[in-house]
Design a protein around this motif. Structure first.
Motif, mmCIF file in Angstrom:
data_model
loop_
_atom_site.group_PDB
_atom_site.id
_atom_site.type_symbol
_atom_site.label_atom_id
_atom_site.label_comp_id
_atom_site.label_asym_id
_atom_site.label_seq_id
_atom_site.Cartn_x
_atom_site.Cartn_y
_atom_site.Cartn_z
ATOM 1 N N ILE A 23 8.291 -1.686 -60.942
ATOM 2 C CA ILE A 23 7.115 -1.319 -60.151
ATOM 3 C C ILE A 23 6.445 -2.573 -59.596
ATOM 4 C CG2 ILE A 23 4.788 -0.330 -60.269
ATOM 5 C CD1 ILE A 23 5.906 1.613 -62.430
ATOM 6 N N ARG A 24 6.278 -3.579 -60.452
ATOM 7 C CA ARG A 24 5.646 -4.827 -60.008
ATOM 8 C C ARG A 24 6.432 -5.496 -58.890
ATOM 9 N NH1 ARG A 24 4.518 -5.372 -65.555
ATOM 10 N NH2 ARG A 24 6.371 -6.628 -65.924
ATOM 11 N N LYS A 25 7.745 -5.562 -59.047
ATOM 12 C CA LYS A 25 8.578 -6.220 -58.040
ATOM 13 C C LYS A 25 8.496 -5.497 -56.695
ATOM 14 C CE LYS A 25 11.963 -8.580 -60.952
ATOM 15 N NZ LYS A 25 11.741 -9.919 -60.370
ATOM 16 N N MET A 26 8.496 -4.178 -56.721
ATOM 17 C CA MET A 26 8.411 -3.416 -55.477
ATOM 18 C C MET A 26 7.042 -3.598 -54.827
ATOM 19 S SD MET A 26 10.524 0.122 -56.110
ATOM 20 C CE MET A 26 12.322 0.076 -56.123
ATOM 21 N N ALA A 27 5.987 -3.610 -55.642
ATOM 22 C CA ALA A 27 4.639 -3.805 -55.103
ATOM 23 C C ALA A 27 4.487 -5.207 -54.520
ATOM 24 C CB ALA A 27 3.603 -3.569 -56.202
ATOM 25 N N GLY A 30 6.272 -5.305 -51.181
ATOM 26 C CA GLY A 30 5.533 -4.595 -50.146
ATOM 27 C C GLY A 30 4.318 -5.367 -49.655
ATOM 28 N N GLU A 31 3.633 -6.009 -50.582
ATOM 29 C CA GLU A 31 2.460 -6.804 -50.202
ATOM 30 C C GLU A 31 2.861 -8.001 -49.353
ATOM 31 O OE1 GLU A 31 0.444 -7.498 -54.018
ATOM 32 O OE2 GLU A 31 -1.190 -6.317 -53.161
ATOM 33 N N LYS A 32 3.919 -8.698 -49.768
ATOM 34 C CA LYS A 32 4.383 -9.868 -49.018
ATOM 35 C C LYS A 32 4.894 -9.475 -47.637
ATOM 36 C CE LYS A 32 5.578 -12.729 -53.004
ATOM 37 N NZ LYS A 32 6.683 -13.326 -53.816
ATOM 38 N N ALA A 33 5.486 -8.266 -47.566
ATOM 39 C CA ALA A 33 6.004 -7.786 -46.284
ATOM 40 C C ALA A 33 4.889 -7.272 -45.374
ATOM 41 C CB ALA A 33 7.032 -6.676 -46.524
ATOM 42 N N GLY A 34 3.679 -7.172 -45.924
ATOM 43 C CA GLY A 34 2.545 -6.723 -45.120
ATOM 44 C C GLY A 34 2.531 -5.237 -44.833
ATOM 45 N N TRP A 35 3.112 -4.438 -45.731
ATOM 46 C CA TRP A 35 3.088 -2.994 -45.513
ATOM 47 C C TRP A 35 1.648 -2.503 -45.633
ATOM 48 C CZ3 TRP A 35 7.773 -1.657 -49.173
ATOM 49 C CH2 TRP A 35 8.956 -2.091 -48.556
ATOM 50 N N PRO A 36 1.133 -1.846 -44.608
ATOM 51 C CA PRO A 36 -0.286 -1.438 -44.594
ATOM 52 C C PRO A 36 -0.729 -0.584 -45.769
ATOM 53 C CG PRO A 36 0.665 -1.220 -42.409
ATOM 54 C CD PRO A 36 1.807 -1.534 -43.343
ATOM 55 N N VAL A 37 0.175 0.219 -46.318
ATOM 56 C CA VAL A 37 -0.201 1.119 -47.406
ATOM 57 C C VAL A 37 -0.795 0.357 -48.591
ATOM 58 C CG1 VAL A 37 2.076 1.115 -48.518
ATOM 59 C CG2 VAL A 37 0.573 3.108 -48.767
ATOM 60 N N PHE A 38 -0.430 -0.909 -48.748
ATOM 61 C CA PHE A 38 -0.948 -1.683 -49.875
ATOM 62 C C PHE A 38 -2.379 -2.155 -49.632
ATOM 63 C CE2 PHE A 38 3.539 -1.809 -50.797
ATOM 64 C CZ PHE A 38 3.539 -1.647 -52.171
ATOM 65 N N GLU A 44 -1.379 -1.306 -54.830
ATOM 66 C CA GLU A 44 -1.022 -2.204 -55.926
ATOM 67 C C GLU A 44 -1.914 -1.949 -57.138
ATOM 68 O OE1 GLU A 44 -1.187 -5.854 -58.398
ATOM 69 O OE2 GLU A 44 -2.791 -4.971 -57.207
ATOM 70 N N LYS A 45 -3.208 -1.780 -56.924
ATOM 71 C CA LYS A 45 -4.140 -1.535 -58.025
ATOM 72 C C LYS A 45 -3.873 -0.192 -58.689
ATOM 73 C CE LYS A 45 -7.986 -4.381 -56.347
ATOM 74 N NZ LYS A 45 -9.399 -4.381 -55.901
ATOM 75 N N GLU A 46 -3.431 0.791 -57.905
ATOM 76 C CA GLU A 46 -3.194 2.130 -58.439
ATOM 77 C C GLU A 46 -1.895 2.241 -59.229
ATOM 78 O OE1 GLU A 46 -3.837 5.670 -56.051
ATOM 79 O OE2 GLU A 46 -4.694 4.403 -54.487
ATOM 80 N N THR A 47 -0.942 1.353 -58.945
ATOM 81 C CA THR A 47 0.395 1.562 -59.503
ATOM 82 C C THR A 47 0.885 0.489 -60.462
ATOM 83 O OG1 THR A 47 1.368 0.505 -57.540
ATOM 84 C CG2 THR A 47 1.160 2.921 -57.512
ATOM 85 N N VAL A 48 0.365 -0.730 -60.374
ATOM 86 C CA VAL A 48 0.877 -1.814 -61.215
ATOM 87 C C VAL A 48 0.053 -1.944 -62.490
ATOM 88 C CG1 VAL A 48 1.353 -4.284 -61.370
ATOM 89 C CG2 VAL A 48 1.789 -3.061 -59.223
ATOM 90 N N ASN A 49 0.720 -1.856 -63.617
ATOM 91 C CA ASN A 49 0.076 -2.014 -64.916
ATOM 92 C C ASN A 49 0.154 -3.493 -65.308
ATOM 93 O OD1 ASN A 49 -0.844 -1.932 -67.524
ATOM 94 N ND2 ASN A 49 0.774 -0.610 -68.311
ATOM 95 N N LYS A 50 -0.964 -4.137 -65.419
ATOM 96 C CA LYS A 50 -0.988 -5.568 -65.727
ATOM 97 C C LYS A 50 -1.109 -5.846 -67.223
ATOM 98 C CE LYS A 50 -2.977 -6.688 -61.217
ATOM 99 N NZ LYS A 50 -1.707 -7.158 -60.642
#
Length: 201
Positions: A23-27, A30-38, A44-50
């Protein structure tokens, strides 16, 4: 499951942590690629468990089974939300996610000398399939040259349906992870029949 922490609990927690890493790697991708959904939906805050602490520092020792079950379900739900949200924004991103899944598996590639039985055990040690008591996979053949199993129950689909996602995407990504794990070995994966799997040379 035991009322005391034992090897099976650490084994399951490791599988949960591997899914958390995916999950972290995909998020991150996506963030680095600039996908607007993030940026627009704070995906990222909703899906990545830190939370990365060891199991014995986190688990409710008065409710070991229940705590682990909640963690399994939570990881499944967040993975479904992440992937489904990305694809709702742009369905053409699936090949990119498949490449990420393959690379994730490749980073955990099996030893080149692994036989089919070894490979199954390694995959079962890595891929999340509910709780051990769910007995999702049933082995139908287990030999060094060929190991086969049947998935008796689809425990993953409900999490994808709950977020209006496509459960088949889960299995496409899982297949890529498995193929990545087989990279460099002489083994092949056959999953042409729904719910039936074979590893063979």
């Amino acid at each position: 499951m035991s009322a005391f922490l034992g090897p099976i609990h650490y084994w399951l927690y490791n599988k949960i942590q591997l899914q958390e890493e995916l999950i972290r790697k995909m998020a991150e991708y996506g963030e680095k690629a600039g996908w607007p959904v993030f940026s627009e939906k704070h995906l990222e805050k909703e899906t990545v468990n830190k939370e990365l602490r060891p199991l014995n520092e986190l688990i409710d020792v008065m409710n070991i089974h229940g705590w682990l079950q909640e963690r399994v379900q939570d990881a499944e739900a967040r993975y479904a939300l992440l992937v489904s949200s990305v694809l709702k924004e742009d369905s053409d991103r699936l090949p990119e996610l498949e490449k990420l899944a393959f690379q994730f598996g490749k980073e955990r590639a099996l030893d080149a000398s692994s036989d089919a039985s070894d490979a199954y055990r390694k995959m079962d040690d890595s891929l999340l399939n509910g709780m051990p008591c769910d007995r999702v996979n049933v082995i139908t053949e287990q030999e060094p040259e060929r190991t086969s199993w049947v998935q008796e129950e689809d425990i993953h689909a409900p999490f994808w349906i709950a977020v209006d996602g496509d459960p088949t995407v889960y299995y496409r990504l899982r297949t890529k992870i498995m193929e990545g794990m087989l990279f460099g070995t002489e083994l092949h994966l056959d999953c042409s029949e729904e719910g039936h799997y074979s590893l063979y040379k």
